[in-house]
Design a protein around this motif. Structure first.
Motif, PDB file in Angstrom:
ATOM      1  N   HIS A   8      -3.492  -1.696  -3.473  1.00  0.00           N
ATOM      2  CA  HIS A   8      -3.309  -2.888  -2.636  1.00  0.00           C
ATOM      3  C   HIS A   8      -4.176  -3.977  -3.249  1.00  0.00           C
ATOM      4  O   HIS A   8      -4.912  -3.712  -4.207  1.00  0.00           O
ATOM      5  CB  HIS A   8      -3.631  -2.629  -1.164  1.00  0.00           C
ATOM      6  N   HIS A  51      -6.755  -5.951  -2.139  1.00  0.00           N
ATOM      7  CA  HIS A  51      -8.094  -6.338  -1.708  1.00  0.00           C
ATOM      8  C   HIS A  51      -9.004  -6.473  -2.931  1.00  0.00           C
ATOM      9  O   HIS A  51      -8.833  -5.780  -3.944  1.00  0.00           O
ATOM     10  CB  HIS A  51      -8.674  -5.294  -0.741  1.00  0.00           C
ATOM     11  N   ASP A  69     -11.902  -5.545  -3.789  1.00  0.00           N
ATOM     12  CA  ASP A  69     -12.631  -4.412  -4.364  1.00  0.00           C
ATOM     13  C   ASP A  69     -11.715  -3.447  -5.124  1.00  0.00           C
ATOM     14  O   ASP A  69     -12.178  -2.446  -5.662  1.00  0.00           O
ATOM     15  CB  ASP A  69     -13.431  -3.660  -3.284  1.00  0.00           C
ATOM     16  N   HIS A  70     -10.433  -3.759  -5.167  1.00  0.00           N
ATOM     17  CA  HIS A  70      -9.492  -2.909  -5.918  1.00  0.00           C
ATOM     18  C   HIS A  70      -8.930  -3.626  -7.146  1.00  0.00           C
ATOM     19  O   HIS A  70      -8.536  -2.978  -8.102  1.00  0.00           O
ATOM     20  CB  HIS A  70      -8.368  -2.432  -4.993  1.00  0.00           C
ATOM     21  N   HIS A 118      -4.006  -0.455   6.809  1.00  0.00           N
ATOM     22  CA  HIS A 118      -5.253  -1.087   6.353  1.00  0.00           C
ATOM     23  C   HIS A 118      -4.902  -2.396   5.639  1.00  0.00           C
ATOM     24  O   HIS A 118      -5.562  -3.412   5.823  1.00  0.00           O
ATOM     25  CB  HIS A 118      -5.973  -0.116   5.426  1.00  0.00           C
ATOM     26  N   ASP A 138      -7.623   3.274   0.371  1.00  0.00           N
ATOM     27  CA  ASP A 138      -8.308   2.856   1.597  1.00  0.00           C
ATOM     28  C   ASP A 138      -7.594   3.319   2.856  1.00  0.00           C
ATOM     29  O   ASP A 138      -7.832   2.777   3.935  1.00  0.00           O
ATOM     30  CB  ASP A 138      -8.437   1.328   1.635  1.00  0.00           C
TER      31      ASP A 138
HETATM   32 ZN   LIG Z   1      -8.896  -2.349   1.137  1.00  0.00          ZN
END
Ligand SMILES: [Zn+2]
Length: 281
Positions: free
Chosen positions: A104, A106, A108-109, A192, A222
């Motif tokens: 996904h 976000h 942090d990915h 999420h 996540d």
């Molecule tokens: Zn996430």
């Protein structure tokens, strides 16, 4: 049967409150690793499942509106900890990576995406559709930092194609055979985030989707904060649900993952923000 070697790695860590990530836990700040994984494919070479943070995320958090993101989820990153640096330590150049599977979008990915200039990005189009064109605070509200995407992101995007899933992936109705060789299946676990995927990977030649899970690894990204939370169906704090893209979908996805794990008790589980399980025999 084609199989992959899974190497769990981390690139930075984020801080969050324990009580939010698991109902009943203490109200104290805990550090959570920003995990990703290197998947070694026999013909495609090094493949990444997500990338963790990078110095670009830290820099963006010093500016408006990224600073809002930094307030909610402070980040710690040693520059030697990035995905590209981790791969270099294992003997792989960033340009050798031709495939990044993105769970996904976000921050942090996708923090490291710009470091992999030769890679195609495999993702569920449902992850990108609601974020495309979002800028400023509207993007940050979705934990999305558009500047982390390479300028040619759209031309390198490889939409995952979901088809009726093999029986061994039940209760997931559809799955995407990422490389067309049965080595890695993406399943849809939205909630999420929109378009969130988990990956089910064969790690031995004998691994069977319709067996007890031996030789399979579930990379759940996540979809849960902890391995235990996923296996035991522990709930997050109701306050944490506020940040979910879709709380009902999250419950449904967690139930499907738990159902699959109950049918595959020997599968190894890795989630992004928890220590990976030890390898199963
Ligand atoms: Zn996430």
């Amino acid at each position: 049967m084609t199989y992959l070697r899974v190497v769990p790695l981390t690139a930075g860590e984020c801080l969050n409150v324990s009580a939010l990530t698991q109902r009943g836990a203490a109200w104290r700040v805990q550090t959570y690793p920003a995990g990703f994984a290197l998947l070694l494919h026999p013909t495609r070479g090094p493949v990444l499942f997500d990338t963790g943070y990078s110095a670009r995320v830290v820099a963006a958090m010093r500016r408006w509106p990224g600073v809002l993101y930094g307030l909610l989820t402070p980040v710690r990153l040693d520059p030697r900890q990035t995905a590209a640096a981790g791969l270099a330590r294992l003997g792989f150049a960033a340009m050798e990576v031709r495939d990044v599977i993105v769970s996904h979008l976000h921050a942090d990915h996708i923090g490291g995406l710009r470091d992999f200039g030769a890679a195609r990005f495999h993702l569920d189009p449902a992850a990108y559709r609601p974020l495309r064109g979002l800028r400023g605070v509207a993007a940050i509200r979705k934990a999305f930092m558009p500047e982390l995407l390479p300028d040619d992101f759209e031309s390198r995007l490889q939409p995952l194609v979901f088809q009726p899933a093999p029986l061994g992936l039940s209760p997931f109705p559809v799955a995407a055979d990422v490389f067309g060789d049965g080595s890695a299946y993406a399943v849809q676990v939205p909630g999420h985030a929109a378009g969130l995927i988990a990956l089910i990977v064969r790690t031995t030649p004998q691994a069977a989707l319709n067996g007890d899970g031996a030789g399979l690894t579930l990379l759940a990204s996540d979809a849960a904060w902890s391995v235990r939370g996923l296996r035991e169906g522990l709930e997050v704090h109701p306050l944490a649900r506020i940040v979910f893209d879709d709380a009902d979908a999250e419950r449904r996805s967690a139930g499907q993952l738990r159902g699959w794990l109950q049918a595959h008790p020997r599968a190894r589980v890795i989630v992004s923000h928890d220590a990976p399980e030890a390898r199963h025999a």
